[in-house]
Design a protein around this motif. Structure first.
Motif, PDB file in Angstrom:
ATOM      1  N   SER A  16       0.832  -1.195   0.000  1.00 21.24           N
ATOM      2  CA  SER A  16       0.000   0.000   0.000  1.00 21.24           C
ATOM      3  C   SER A  16       0.883   1.268   0.000  1.00 21.24           C
ATOM      4  CB  SER A  16      -0.878  -0.011   1.257  1.00 21.24           C
ATOM      5  OG  SER A  16      -1.765   1.049   1.204  1.00 21.24           O
ATOM      6  N   LYS A  20       1.016   2.212  -7.000  1.00 21.47           N
ATOM      7  CA  LYS A  20       0.433   1.348  -8.042  1.00 21.47           C
ATOM      8  C   LYS A  20      -0.589   2.101  -8.896  1.00 21.47           C
ATOM      9  CE  LYS A  20      -1.103  -1.584  -4.901  1.00 21.47           C
ATOM     10  NZ  LYS A  20      -0.482  -1.069  -3.670  1.00 21.47           N
ATOM     11  N   ASP A  39      -8.328  -2.313  -6.414  1.00 21.52           N
ATOM     12  CA  ASP A  39      -9.096  -1.974  -5.205  1.00 21.52           C
ATOM     13  C   ASP A  39     -10.591  -1.877  -5.483  1.00 21.52           C
ATOM     14  OD1 ASP A  39      -7.081  -1.990  -3.389  1.00 21.52           O
ATOM     15  OD2 ASP A  39      -6.781   0.174  -3.345  1.00 21.52           O
ATOM     16  N   HIS A  42     -12.488  -5.233  -4.553  1.00 29.02           N
ATOM     17  CA  HIS A  42     -12.570  -5.830  -3.218  1.00 29.02           C
ATOM     18  C   HIS A  42     -14.038  -5.904  -2.810  1.00 29.02           C
ATOM     19  CE1 HIS A  42      -8.566  -6.496  -1.716  1.00 29.02           C
ATOM     20  NE2 HIS A  42      -8.170  -5.276  -2.007  1.00 29.02           N
ATOM     21  N   MET A  50     -10.403  -3.832   6.282  1.00 27.79           N
ATOM     22  CA  MET A  50      -9.219  -2.943   6.251  1.00 27.79           C
ATOM     23  C   MET A  50      -9.498  -1.656   7.020  1.00 27.79           C
ATOM     24  SD  MET A  50      -7.530  -3.422   2.462  1.00 27.79           S
ATOM     25  CE  MET A  50      -8.944  -3.537   1.405  1.00 27.79           C
ATOM     26  N   LEU A  56      -6.096  -8.096   5.655  1.00 24.44           N
ATOM     27  CA  LEU A  56      -6.731  -9.189   4.927  1.00 24.44           C
ATOM     28  C   LEU A  56      -5.866 -10.440   5.048  1.00 24.44           C
ATOM     29  CD1 LEU A  56      -7.806  -7.374   1.610  1.00 24.44           C
ATOM     30  CD2 LEU A  56      -9.097  -7.643   3.752  1.00 24.44           C
ATOM     31  N   ARG A  61      -8.547 -12.705   0.379  1.00 30.44           N
ATOM     32  CA  ARG A  61      -8.044 -12.281  -0.943  1.00 30.44           C
ATOM     33  C   ARG A  61      -8.375 -13.286  -2.044  1.00 30.44           C
ATOM     34  NH1 ARG A  61      -3.062 -10.980   2.341  1.00 30.44           N
ATOM     35  NH2 ARG A  61      -2.980  -8.709   2.590  1.00 30.44           N
ATOM     36  N   TRP A  64     -11.225 -12.373  -4.532  1.00 29.19           N
ATOM     37  CA  TRP A  64     -10.798 -11.119  -5.188  1.00 29.19           C
ATOM     38  C   TRP A  64      -9.793 -11.419  -6.298  1.00 29.19           C
ATOM     39  CZ3 TRP A  64      -5.895  -8.523  -3.691  1.00 29.19           C
ATOM     40  CH2 TRP A  64      -5.779  -7.230  -4.205  1.00 29.19           C
ATOM     41  N   SER A  84      -2.028  -5.415  -5.248  1.00 32.09           N
ATOM     42  CA  SER A  84      -0.912  -5.601  -4.310  1.00 32.09           C
ATOM     43  C   SER A  84      -0.127  -6.884  -4.619  1.00 32.09           C
ATOM     44  CB  SER A  84      -1.436  -5.598  -2.872  1.00 32.09           C
ATOM     45  OG  SER A  84      -2.593  -6.439  -2.775  1.00 32.09           O
ATOM     46  N   LEU A  86       0.815  -9.535  -3.137  1.00 31.53           N
ATOM     47  CA  LEU A  86       1.938  -9.570  -2.198  1.00 31.53           C
ATOM     48  C   LEU A  86       2.663 -10.919  -2.127  1.00 31.53           C
ATOM     49  CD1 LEU A  86       0.320  -7.533   0.752  1.00 31.53           C
ATOM     50  CD2 LEU A  86       1.931  -6.696  -0.975  1.00 31.53           C
ATOM     51  N   ARG A 120      -2.336  10.561   3.234  1.00 32.96           N
ATOM     52  CA  ARG A 120      -3.639  10.515   2.551  1.00 32.96           C
ATOM     53  C   ARG A 120      -4.708   9.830   3.407  1.00 32.96           C
ATOM     54  NH1 ARG A 120      -2.719   5.173  -1.287  1.00 32.96           N
ATOM     55  NH2 ARG A 120      -3.064   3.906   0.537  1.00 32.96           N
ATOM     56  N   HIS A 124      -8.620   8.004   2.285  1.00 34.99           N
ATOM     57  CA  HIS A 124      -8.371   6.672   1.714  1.00 34.99           C
ATOM     58  C   HIS A 124      -8.811   5.582   2.679  1.00 34.99           C
ATOM     59  CE1 HIS A 124      -6.243   3.409  -0.352  1.00 34.99           C
ATOM     60  NE2 HIS A 124      -6.145   4.226  -1.383  1.00 34.99           N
ATOM     61  N   ILE A 125      -9.232   4.426   2.096  1.00 33.05           N
ATOM     62  CA  ILE A 125      -9.742   3.321   2.916  1.00 33.05           C
ATOM     63  C   ILE A 125      -8.660   2.654   3.759  1.00 33.05           C
ATOM     64  CG2 ILE A 125     -11.634   2.677   1.365  1.00 33.05           C
ATOM     65  CD1 ILE A 125      -9.717   0.339   0.375  1.00 33.05           C
ATOM     66  N   PHE A 126      -7.399   2.815   3.376  1.00 31.73           N
ATOM     67  CA  PHE A 126      -6.366   1.979   3.987  1.00 31.73           C
ATOM     68  C   PHE A 126      -5.674   2.724   5.128  1.00 31.73           C
ATOM     69  CE2 PHE A 126      -2.452  -0.468   4.241  1.00 31.73           C
ATOM     70  CZ  PHE A 126      -2.930  -1.755   4.082  1.00 31.73           C
ATOM     71  N   GLN A 134       1.582  -5.158   5.601  1.00 30.34           N
ATOM     72  CA  GLN A 134       1.855  -5.309   4.161  1.00 30.34           C
ATOM     73  C   GLN A 134       3.299  -5.798   3.943  1.00 30.34           C
ATOM     74  OE1 GLN A 134      -0.296  -3.653   1.126  1.00 30.34           O
ATOM     75  NE2 GLN A 134      -1.544  -4.847   2.532  1.00 30.34           N
TER      76      GLN A 134
END
Ligand code: ATP
Ligand code: GCO
Length: 182
Positions: A16, A20, A39, A42, A50, A56, A61, A64, A84, A86, A120, A124-126, A134
């Protein structure tokens, strides 16, 4: 010899805040490809999780990633996906949807990612509290096939040019025309 650039399916990946969405938008515009913003796919339950400060897990995931693979596979002329991605298993799930899928890995250190996500956080949701998780989850894709690493602090135009050059270098030459059947 004349070369032909084949359709390109690219995933812009990383933790995050690595950039991206920013690089994904620039690449989609540059390459004339549709942008799939990961995003946006999701499920609501993931967003709520989140937002509540819980990372998550694999199960969250799974659906998704299947959906993102379907989105990629449904663009026959190629696409740029921000995701992501990851873990190796997540990337392999996407690769199974689009064989030969390429990944652009945006490398960032934890303090820079944290500073960006904090800056931010109001819009932002995160939450910044999840940045650590992460990095704990991230399995570096370096060494996997079809991966280009770019520094997340480079100017966007520079990273976009680096990706374009990489795609061009890997483009396979056009096949010679098949001989006419007699
Ligand atoms: N190359 C860059 N240099 C400096 N700042 C950048 C760069 N790229 C993105 N940023 C900034 O970093 C922040 C995060 O960028 P962005 O939303 O693109 O990241 P992301 O990886 O998509 O994040 P998330 O997955 O959490 O949505 C934004 O404020 C953006 O303006
Ligand atoms: O795999 C994940 O944990 C998620 O995809 C996150 O990376 C968030 O979606 C994103 O960073 C928020 O914007």
């Amino acid at each position: 010899m004349e070369t032909r650039t084949e359709p390109a399916w690219l995933v812009v990946m990383g933790v995050s805040g690595c950039g991206k969405s920013s690089l994904g938008q620039a690449l989609a515009a540059d390459l004339g490809l549709p942008l799939i913003e990961g995003d946006d796919f999701h499920p609501e339950a993931n967003i709520r999780k989140m937002q509540s400060g819980t990372p998550l897990n694999d199960e969250d995931r799974a659906g998704w990633l299947i959906r993102l693979g379907e989105e990629l596979a449904s663009r026959p002329a190629g696409a740029v996906l921000t995701c992501s991605a990851l873990k190796r298993a997540y990337r392999d799930r996407l690769r199974s949807a689009v064989p030969g899928l390429r990944f652009v890995f945006m490398q960032i250190d934890k303090s820079e990612a944290l500073a960006r996500v904090q800056a931010r956080s109001a819009v932002h949701i995160f939450p910044a509290s999840l940045v650590d998780s992460q990095f704990q989850t991230l399995e570096s894709p370096v060494g996997e096939p079809g991966v280009l690493s770019v520094p997340a602090t480079a100017p966007l135009a520079q990273s976009a040019a680096q990706v374009r050059a990489w795609l061009q270098a890997e483009a396979r030459p056009a096949l010679p025309a098949a001989p006419a059947q007699s």
